[in-house]
Design an enzyme around this catalytic site. Structure first.
Site, PDB file in Angstrom:
ATOM      1  N   LEU A 225       0.836  -1.198   0.000  1.00  0.00           N
ATOM      2  CA  LEU A 225       0.000   0.000   0.000  1.00  0.00           C
ATOM      3  C   LEU A 225       0.874   1.252   0.000  1.00  0.00           C
ATOM      4  O   LEU A 225       1.976   1.248   0.564  1.00  0.00           O
ATOM      5  CB  LEU A 225      -0.925  -0.007   1.220  1.00  0.00           C
ATOM      6  CG  LEU A 225      -1.986  -1.110   1.242  1.00  0.00           C
ATOM      7  CD1 LEU A 225      -2.629  -1.197   2.619  1.00  0.00           C
ATOM      8  CD2 LEU A 225      -3.055  -0.860   0.179  1.00  0.00           C
ATOM      9  N   LYS A 258       4.362 -13.405   1.390  1.00  0.00           N
ATOM     10  CA  LYS A 258       4.624 -13.947   2.726  1.00  0.00           C
ATOM     11  C   LYS A 258       3.617 -13.424   3.737  1.00  0.00           C
ATOM     12  O   LYS A 258       3.447 -12.224   3.902  1.00  0.00           O
ATOM     13  CB  LYS A 258       6.040 -13.563   3.201  1.00  0.00           C
ATOM     14  CG  LYS A 258       6.370 -14.043   4.620  1.00  0.00           C
ATOM     15  CD  LYS A 258       7.651 -13.452   5.155  1.00  0.00           C
ATOM     16  CE  LYS A 258       7.484 -12.026   5.607  1.00  0.00           C
ATOM     17  NZ  LYS A 258       6.707 -11.886   6.868  1.00  0.00           N
ATOM     18  N   HIS A 262      -3.043 -15.435   5.088  1.00  0.00           N
ATOM     19  CA  HIS A 262      -3.694 -15.761   6.364  1.00  0.00           C
ATOM     20  C   HIS A 262      -4.461 -14.579   6.945  1.00  0.00           C
ATOM     21  O   HIS A 262      -5.238 -14.738   7.882  1.00  0.00           O
ATOM     22  CB  HIS A 262      -2.674 -16.331   7.362  1.00  0.00           C
ATOM     23  CG  HIS A 262      -1.758 -15.333   7.986  1.00  0.00           C
ATOM     24  ND1 HIS A 262      -0.993 -15.618   9.097  1.00  0.00           N
ATOM     25  CD2 HIS A 262      -1.457 -14.041   7.674  1.00  0.00           C
ATOM     26  CE1 HIS A 262      -0.273 -14.563   9.439  1.00  0.00           C
ATOM     27  NE2 HIS A 262      -0.541 -13.609   8.584  1.00  0.00           N
ATOM     28  N   ASP A 263      -4.256 -13.382   6.386  1.00  0.00           N
ATOM     29  CA  ASP A 263      -4.984 -12.199   6.845  1.00  0.00           C
ATOM     30  C   ASP A 263      -6.395 -12.110   6.264  1.00  0.00           C
ATOM     31  O   ASP A 263      -7.184 -11.269   6.705  1.00  0.00           O
ATOM     32  CB  ASP A 263      -4.239 -10.914   6.440  1.00  0.00           C
ATOM     33  CG  ASP A 263      -2.941 -10.723   7.213  1.00  0.00           C
ATOM     34  OD1 ASP A 263      -2.863 -11.205   8.361  1.00  0.00           O
ATOM     35  OD2 ASP A 263      -2.017 -10.103   6.672  1.00  0.00           O
ATOM     36  N   GLU A 291       3.797 -19.385   4.107  1.00  0.00           N
ATOM     37  CA  GLU A 291       2.697 -19.430   5.081  1.00  0.00           C
ATOM     38  C   GLU A 291       2.814 -20.683   5.947  1.00  0.00           C
ATOM     39  O   GLU A 291       3.509 -21.635   5.608  1.00  0.00           O
ATOM     40  CB  GLU A 291       1.339 -19.455   4.363  1.00  0.00           C
ATOM     41  CG  GLU A 291       0.942 -18.171   3.674  1.00  0.00           C
ATOM     42  CD  GLU A 291       0.261 -17.166   4.598  1.00  0.00           C
ATOM     43  OE1 GLU A 291       0.136 -17.448   5.810  1.00  0.00           O
ATOM     44  OE2 GLU A 291      -0.156 -16.102   4.093  1.00  0.00           O
ATOM     45  N   GLU A 322      -5.379 -19.486   9.564  1.00  0.00           N
ATOM     46  CA  GLU A 322      -4.348 -20.413   9.123  1.00  0.00           C
ATOM     47  C   GLU A 322      -5.060 -21.615   8.499  1.00  0.00           C
ATOM     48  O   GLU A 322      -6.199 -21.909   8.839  1.00  0.00           O
ATOM     49  CB  GLU A 322      -3.472 -20.850  10.297  1.00  0.00           C
ATOM     50  CG  GLU A 322      -2.822 -19.706  11.059  1.00  0.00           C
ATOM     51  CD  GLU A 322      -1.831 -18.903  10.235  1.00  0.00           C
ATOM     52  OE1 GLU A 322      -1.462 -19.355   9.132  1.00  0.00           O
ATOM     53  OE2 GLU A 322      -1.429 -17.811  10.689  1.00  0.00           O
TER      54      GLU A 322
END
Length: 357
Positions: A225, A258, A262-263, A291, A322
């Site tokens: 961003l 990376k 998972h977010d 991950e 996860e």
């Protein structure tokens, strides 16, 4: 006369376990104190084991007229000795106990190339702890824990608060160094034939800069961003590009990503994967996903942490989690990557190499 309760060994152990879980936060807070006081750094700079009074004499007291409270310091270190963060030796001549580093405390040195100190400071900060108090509300009402705690989601919160943005970026940068070390050591062959590599969600460029340093034939592109890359330092062989991974990703021979998937929930991950597929060649292109792969019956040194991090995703993200290998397989297929390979590296994460054809 008060009654007595006869507890069998298993019931007693169960009670002990619950007491331990109730006060598990004490380990985190003691560790945070050690980082703030730079106890590990003091021992390290001394070059060997030191007494409590020597540690106290080196603590920056911030201008306070009173000296550090040695009794308080002793009680904090005593717990951390029990947790094997530090070690203590009792001289046979009855002299003061001597405290030294362990393999664990070496990871909380501030000036070490590989340190988890910024992660400790971030994860124990009230900003990141507050969402954990909203878990039961999330179960009952749904919604996002971070937003319940702060009124906005984490990425908006970071863009509005420079102090939080710095805290968060420092934490991500220290994990990027650990990940880059593991990748550079354990993934040499996978990087050998790549000419241009795009790090999606690369923060301030820590990971891609280390990869390029070890593989100077690679042209590195750090993509995140705009407010994130605006604070990124210059690195040889790396250019920074601001943008949004949901709108498009710069082109490259390969994409590395990376600790991003998972977010996000599955729908968002599929959008990111499809943008990754559009950014790489159809032939010989690949996405390198760094991950955790959850193993429900895993007994590896990092396997427990995967389940802890799954709860961190509830605390800090809007739908992140996860994933097990089966969940990754389904996600990759829907995102346009029918083939994949899991590669183990010496770290908390695995590498999932995904191919579009």
């Amino acid at each position: 006369m008060a009654g007595t309760i006869d507890l069998d060994e298993e019931t007693l152990q169960g009670q002990a376990d619950i007491w331990r879980f109730i006060y598990a936060f004490a380990d985190s807070m003691a560790l945070k104190s050690a980082v703030e006081l730079r106890i590990a750094d003091i021992i390290h700079l001394h070059g060997g084991a030191v007494t409590l009074s020597q540690i106290a004499s080196c603590i920056n007291n911030g201008g306070y007229r009173t000296p550090p409270d040695i009794n308080c310091l002793f009680r904090i270190i005593r717990l951390l000795v029990r947790r094997k963060v530090f070690t203590v030796q009792h001289p046979s001549d009855g002299g003061e106990p001597l405290y030294d580093l362990t393999h664990s405390s070496k990871w909380i040195l501030h000036d070490s190339e590989l340190t988890l100190a910024p992660q400790i400071m971030a994860q124990t900060h009230p900003w990141l702890m507050a969402p954990w108090h909203c878990f039961s509300r999330c179960v009952k009402e749904g919604g996002v824990a971070f937003k319940k705690a702060h009124g906005s989601e984490i990425w908006d919160f970071a863009s509005e608060k420079p102090e939080f943005n710095g805290l968060f970026n420092n934490a991500m940068a220290c994990t990027a160094k650990i990940a880059s070390s593991a990748i550079v050591m354990g993934y040499k062959e996978g990087l050998s034939r790549i000419e241009s590599l795009v790090d999606v969600g690369g923060g301030t460029g820590g990971l891609i800069s280390e990869i390029v340093k070890a593989n100077p034939h690679i042209k590195g592109i750090n993509f995140d961003l705009p407010h994130v890359v605006s604070t990124a330092p210059e690195y040889p062989g790396v250019c920074h590009i601001g943008g949004n991974m949901f709108h498009g990703i710069p082109n490259g021979d390969a994409v590395i990503i990376k600790w991003i998937f998972h977010d996000w929930g599955d729908e968002d991950c599929i959008k990111i994967l499809r943008n990754c597929r559009n950014a790489i060649p159809k032939e010989n292109g690949k996405v390198i996903i760094v991950e955790c792969v959850l193993k429900e019956d895993g007994s590896g040194v990092f396997d427990d942490m995967g389940f802890v991090y799954d709860l961190i995703m509830i605390a800090h993200t809007s739908g992140g989690s996860e994933r097990t290998e089966l969940e990754w397989k389904k996600l990759l297929r829907e995102g346009g990557f029918p083939r994949y390979k899991i590669i183990n590296v010496p770290a908390f994460w695995s590498i999932i190499e995904a191919y579009p054809e």
